[in-house]
Enzyme design. Structure first.
Site, PDB file in Angstrom:
ATOM      1  N   HIS A   1       3.480 -11.510   2.986  1.00 18.44           N
ATOM      2  CA  HIS A   1       4.929 -10.321   4.203  1.00 18.44           C
ATOM      3  C   HIS A   1       6.308 -11.198   4.230  1.00 18.44           C
ATOM      4  O   HIS A   1       6.399 -12.313   4.143  1.00 18.44           O
ATOM      5  CB  HIS A   1       4.396 -10.305   5.252  1.00 18.44           C
TER       6      HIS A   1
ATOM      7  N   GLU B   1      -5.528 -12.410   7.865  1.00 22.49           N
ATOM      8  CA  GLU B   1      -4.549 -12.318   8.047  1.00 22.49           C
ATOM      9  C   GLU B   1      -3.918 -13.186   8.886  1.00 22.49           C
ATOM     10  O   GLU B   1      -4.434 -13.406  10.257  1.00 22.49           O
ATOM     11  CB  GLU B   1      -3.739 -11.354   8.514  1.00 22.49           C
TER      12      GLU B   1
ATOM     13  N   TYR C   1      -0.333   3.388   7.028  1.00 28.33           N
ATOM     14  CA  TYR C   1      -0.586   3.804   8.786  1.00 28.33           C
ATOM     15  C   TYR C   1      -1.757   5.450   9.255  1.00 28.33           C
ATOM     16  O   TYR C   1      -1.373   5.991   9.143  1.00 28.33           O
ATOM     17  CB  TYR C   1       0.821   4.439   9.798  1.00 28.33           C
TER      18      TYR C   1
ATOM     19  N   ALA D   1      11.043  -0.083   3.436  1.00 29.49           N
ATOM     20  CA  ALA D   1      10.187  -0.520   2.027  1.00 29.49           C
ATOM     21  C   ALA D   1      10.036  -0.496   1.015  1.00 29.49           C
ATOM     22  O   ALA D   1      10.671  -1.298   0.005  1.00 29.49           O
ATOM     23  CB  ALA D   1       8.499  -0.708   3.137  1.00 29.49           C
TER      24      ALA D   1
ATOM     25  N   GLN E   1      -4.189  -8.114  25.252  1.00 33.66           N
ATOM     26  CA  GLN E   1      -2.981  -8.196  24.596  1.00 33.66           C
ATOM     27  C   GLN E   1      -3.840  -6.441  23.215  1.00 33.66           C
ATOM     28  O   GLN E   1      -3.001  -6.351  23.081  1.00 33.66           O
ATOM     29  CB  GLN E   1      -4.874  -9.106  22.981  1.00 33.66           C
TER      30      GLN E   1
HETATM   31  P1  FAD Z   1       8.464   2.055   5.441  1.00 32.31           P
HETATM   32  O1  FAD Z   1       7.051   1.871   4.327  1.00 32.31           O
HETATM   33  O2  FAD Z   1       9.708   2.054   5.204  1.00 32.31           O
HETATM   34  O3  FAD Z   1       8.312   3.356   6.892  1.00 32.31           O
HETATM   35  C1  FAD Z   1       8.497   2.845   7.331  1.00 32.31           C
HETATM   36  C2  FAD Z   1       9.104   4.569   8.315  1.00 32.31           C
HETATM   37  O4  FAD Z   1      10.516   5.256   7.388  1.00 32.31           O
HETATM   38  C3  FAD Z   1       7.616   5.568   8.332  1.00 32.31           C
HETATM   39  O5  FAD Z   1       8.084   6.462   9.668  1.00 32.31           O
HETATM   40  C4  FAD Z   1       8.068   6.018   7.592  1.00 32.31           C
HETATM   41  O6  FAD Z   1       7.866   7.250   6.979  1.00 32.31           O
HETATM   42  C5  FAD Z   1       9.660   6.297   6.850  1.00 32.31           C
HETATM   43  N1  FAD Z   1       9.968   6.338   5.628  1.00 32.31           N
HETATM   44  C6  FAD Z   1       9.800   5.610   4.707  1.00 32.31           C
HETATM   45  N2  FAD Z   1      10.307   5.781   3.295  1.00 32.31           N
HETATM   46  C7  FAD Z   1      11.184   6.871   4.081  1.00 32.31           C
HETATM   47  C8  FAD Z   1      12.072   7.835   2.869  1.00 32.31           C
HETATM   48  N3  FAD Z   1      12.699   7.025   1.783  1.00 32.31           N
HETATM   49  N4  FAD Z   1      12.979   8.407   3.833  1.00 32.31           N
HETATM   50  C9  FAD Z   1      12.660   8.698   4.896  1.00 32.31           C
HETATM   51  N5  FAD Z   1      11.998   8.090   5.503  1.00 32.31           N
HETATM   52  C10 FAD Z   1      10.967   7.134   5.610  1.00 32.31           C
HETATM   53  N6  FAD Z   1       6.492  -6.885  10.265  1.00 32.31           N
HETATM   54  C11 FAD Z   1       7.050  -7.948  10.790  1.00 32.31           C
HETATM   55  O7  FAD Z   1       7.831  -7.978  11.239  1.00 32.31           O
HETATM   56  N7  FAD Z   1       6.287  -9.250   9.763  1.00 32.31           N
HETATM   57  C12 FAD Z   1       5.561  -8.700   9.141  1.00 32.31           C
HETATM   58  O8  FAD Z   1       5.096  -9.557   9.017  1.00 32.31           O
HETATM   59  C13 FAD Z   1       4.850  -7.410   9.354  1.00 32.31           C
HETATM   60  N8  FAD Z   1       3.108  -7.276   8.646  1.00 32.31           N
HETATM   61  C14 FAD Z   1       2.647  -6.014   9.121  1.00 32.31           C
HETATM   62  C15 FAD Z   1       1.862  -5.799   7.647  1.00 32.31           C
HETATM   63  C16 FAD Z   1       0.779  -4.699   8.081  1.00 32.31           C
HETATM   64  C17 FAD Z   1      -0.522  -4.216   7.006  1.00 32.31           C
HETATM   65  C18 FAD Z   1       1.196  -3.940   7.918  1.00 32.31           C
HETATM   66  C19 FAD Z   1       0.657  -1.990   8.397  1.00 32.31           C
HETATM   67  C20 FAD Z   1       2.861  -3.771   8.965  1.00 32.31           C
HETATM   68  C21 FAD Z   1       2.733  -4.759   9.375  1.00 32.31           C
HETATM   69  N9  FAD Z   1       4.216  -5.099  10.385  1.00 32.31           N
HETATM   70  C22 FAD Z   1       4.517  -6.469  10.273  1.00 32.31           C
HETATM   71  C23 FAD Z   1       5.026  -3.713  10.882  1.00 32.31           C
HETATM   72  C24 FAD Z   1       5.997  -3.395  10.077  1.00 32.31           C
HETATM   73  O9  FAD Z   1       7.137  -3.577   9.828  1.00 32.31           O
HETATM   74  C25 FAD Z   1       6.623  -1.683  10.705  1.00 32.31           C
HETATM   75  O10 FAD Z   1       4.906  -1.231  11.226  1.00 32.31           O
HETATM   76  C26 FAD Z   1       7.569  -1.514  10.516  1.00 32.31           C
HETATM   77  O11 FAD Z   1       8.206  -0.315  11.702  1.00 32.31           O
HETATM   78  C27 FAD Z   1       7.402  -0.078   9.183  1.00 32.31           C
HETATM   79  O12 FAD Z   1       7.344  -0.879   8.043  1.00 32.31           O
HETATM   80  P2  FAD Z   1       7.039  -0.034   6.971  1.00 32.31           P
HETATM   81  O13 FAD Z   1       6.829  -1.306   5.711  1.00 32.31           O
HETATM   82  O14 FAD Z   1       5.345  -0.035   6.484  1.00 32.31           O
HETATM   83  O15 FAD Z   1       8.375   1.058   6.325  1.00 32.31           O
END
Ligand code: FAD
Length: 290
Positions: A82, A21, A148, A128, A215
């Site tokens: 992403h 990444e 996570y 997401a 970091q």
């Molecule tokens: P989701 O999957 O939407 O989950 C977020 C929260 O909502 C979780 O607590 C989940 O339990 C809850 N949730 C999900 N669906 C529902 C539902 N239907 N009803 C109720 N609750 C729900 N951030 C950036 O800004 N840019 C990046 O490029 C970036 N790259 C990343 C790469 C990886 C591999 C990872 C693991 C994270 C990355 N992030 C990035 C960080 C990420 O945007 C944050 O961790 C964010 O808080 C959650 O994103 P998610 O897509 O996992 O969210």
């Protein structure tokens, strides 16, 4: 090439997927050096390189797609872009997807992103999984998602988080990349729970080589990764000796990856922090394992 195909191929060969990444550098100077960084990283032959997306930045002018195009066109390596959705509406995401399609990019890592106090949140996407559904309804991309091992910080508990993860996979996610962690046991236990929950897509383990104390403190604050005692001992002993901490951080990451591969994980995603020399030392340390 689609990420799903890469996993199928590697599975047939009995080998783990190894991916990197990178992030688009913020400083103009570093952006000028991105070609050198990409050249060195691609020479290590990762199965793909994913490029992070600055949530809340301009949707049109985003450097992520430019860098992904370079990875594909200049180095023949598969890129993953992403995409975050909280700060964008459907029309903006649609335009980004058009740009990706025009660039011949096949893979998107669909994320919610975090609330950014400087950029208003829009309301077309809450999670997401809603972005995943939208991407799937618009285009034929392979869609990945984040997960996570130590539970997302906003989730009320691990079971709810896994149930939500299942919704994301049911919406069309074909591959998951995990948040970084330092204790492999947390990942194995999480992986088992995904299988019990009926999540059957490959899950890549996210590993970040730690090279300075600031970091790691930032990371732990942002993502809640726990620090095993042996890792804390290393930080304590070498925090004021940059060179020694670098050696110890790389050795720790290699150790983690050796154990992950011995456990037959689907893949390992290395958070390179745009530092090819560190990625190279890690790859050298595992070259006969992959
Ligand atoms: P989701 O999957 O939407 O989950 C977020 C929260 O909502 C979780 O607590 C989940 O339990 C809850 N949730 C999900 N669906 C529902 C539902 N239907 N009803 C109720 N609750 C729900 N951030 C950036 O800004 N840019 C990046 O490029 C970036 N790259 C990343 C790469 C990886 C591999 C990872 C693991 C994270 C990355 N992030 C990035 C960080 C990420 O945007 C944050 O961790 C964010 O808080 C959650 O994103 P998610 O897509 O996992 O969210």
């Amino acid at each position: 090439m689609k990420i799903g195909e890469i996993f199928e191929q590697k599975k047939k060969e009995g080998r783990p997927v190894i991916s990197f990444e990178i992030f688009p550098p913020k400083k103009e100077e570093a952006l000028k050096n991105i070609d050198e960084t990409l050249g060195l990283l691609c020479a290590l032959k990762p199965d793909f390189i994913s490029v992070t997306f600055g949530a809340g930045g301009s949707a049109v002018d985003n450097k992520t797609i430019e860098i992904a195009k370079k990875i594909k066109n200049n180095y023949g390596t598969t890129p993953v872009v992403h995409l975050t959705c909280l700060q964008y509406d459907r029309e903006e995401i649609r335009r980004l997807l058009d740009q990706l399609e025009e660039a011949g990019i096949d893979n998107v890592l669909a994320l919610r992103g975090d609330v950014n106090p400087n950029v208003p949140t829009k309301h077309d996407f809450r999670y997401a999984s809603e972005l995943v559904e939208f991407v799937k309804s618009e285009k034929d991309f392979c869609v990945s998602g984040g997960c996570y091992p130590e539970t997302h910080l906003e989730a009320p508990d691990a079971v709810t988080d896994i149930r939500n993860l299942k919704k994301k996979v049911d919406a069309g996610v074909e591959h998951l990349v995990s948040q970084l962690f330092f204790d492999n046991e947390k990942f194995y236990s999480f992986y088992e729970k995904t299988r019990i929950a009926g999540i059957n897509v490959p899950v890549e383990a996210g590993v970040m080589p730690v090279t300075n104390r600031a970091q790691i403190e930032r990371m732990v604050h942002m993502c809640g990764a726990s620090l095993p005692p042996k890792f804390e001992r290393i930080l304590r002993k070498y925090e004021n000796n940059r060179e020694a901490l670098l050696d110890a951080g790389i050795a720790y990451a290699v150790n983690q990856i050796v154990d992950l591969i011995a456990h037959d994980v689907d893949g390992v995603h290395i958070y390179t922090m745009n530092r090819p020399a560190i990625a190279k030392r890690i790859c050298d340390g595992i070259k006969n394992l992959i």
